[in-house]
Enzyme design. Sequence first.
Site, PDB file in Angstrom:
ATOM      1  CG  ASP A 231     -12.507  -1.678  -0.948  1.00  0.00           C
ATOM      2  OD1 ASP A 231     -12.152  -2.788  -1.091  1.00  0.00           O
ATOM      3  OD2 ASP A 231     -12.139  -0.428  -1.373  1.00  0.00           O
TER       4      ASP A 231
ATOM      5  CG  ASP B  81      -2.004  -1.039   1.078  1.00  0.00           C
ATOM      6  OD1 ASP B  81      -1.937  -1.866   0.195  1.00  0.00           O
ATOM      7  OD2 ASP B  81      -2.701  -1.316   2.154  1.00  0.00           O
TER       8      ASP B  81
END
Length: 242
Positions: A129, A8
């Site tokens: 998500d 990330d």
Amino acid sequence: MILFPAIDLKDGKCVRLRLGEMDAATVFNDDPAAQALAFERQGFKYLHIVDLNGAFAGKPVNGAAVEAILKAISMPAQLGGGIRDLATIEAWLDKGIRRVILGTVAVRDPALVREAAKRFPGRVAVGIDAKGGKVAVEGWAETSELTAADLARRFEDAGVAAIIYTDIERDGILKGLNLPATAALAEATRIPVIASGGLASIDDVRELMKPEYRMLEGAITGRALYDGRIDAKEALELLGTA
């Protein structure tokens, strides 16, 4: 069953968030390319990359870091975060990304996802998500009224390569994958599903091997790998991908 190590990216560095909060980032490596190469040398076969700044900005922000990663490794990589139009999709695929992950745009502009999946077969994934069972967008800053299954069904016949399902309420806090919800999504769609968010230990990897979860394409691991809670060799041998 593929175990995807996650990189990330925030401000050019390799970080992990807690519960999707950008101000709760822990920096694990200042050199994402070196981290990616380390994962490859450990035996991982597929890399998962997210441009966190890009997810909030709605356009690529950590492009230089992603390009450095691609130059450092030979394994395929999938990339999400701030990819909102065909030009950006094509640019990343041309630069060597194996598949792009479309998240917010899958909610805002499903026609774009369909067009991309048609134009680039096997190279477009959808990131779903969820927070409280509802799909979150804009870098998890907003929650829609769609359920994960609702969104997945929109793309049943679109040629989408995979769905990456993240339970935001478990992400980065080592609570364990929400495998029942992920399996329920996998049963609700013909699209292959990848579990993400909360993988905490080798026990989670063992859980993935249970018959009821073998339909999953794989799982993404982040903080547990960086913290040393998961030994890469042991996990890969367990999944038979070493």
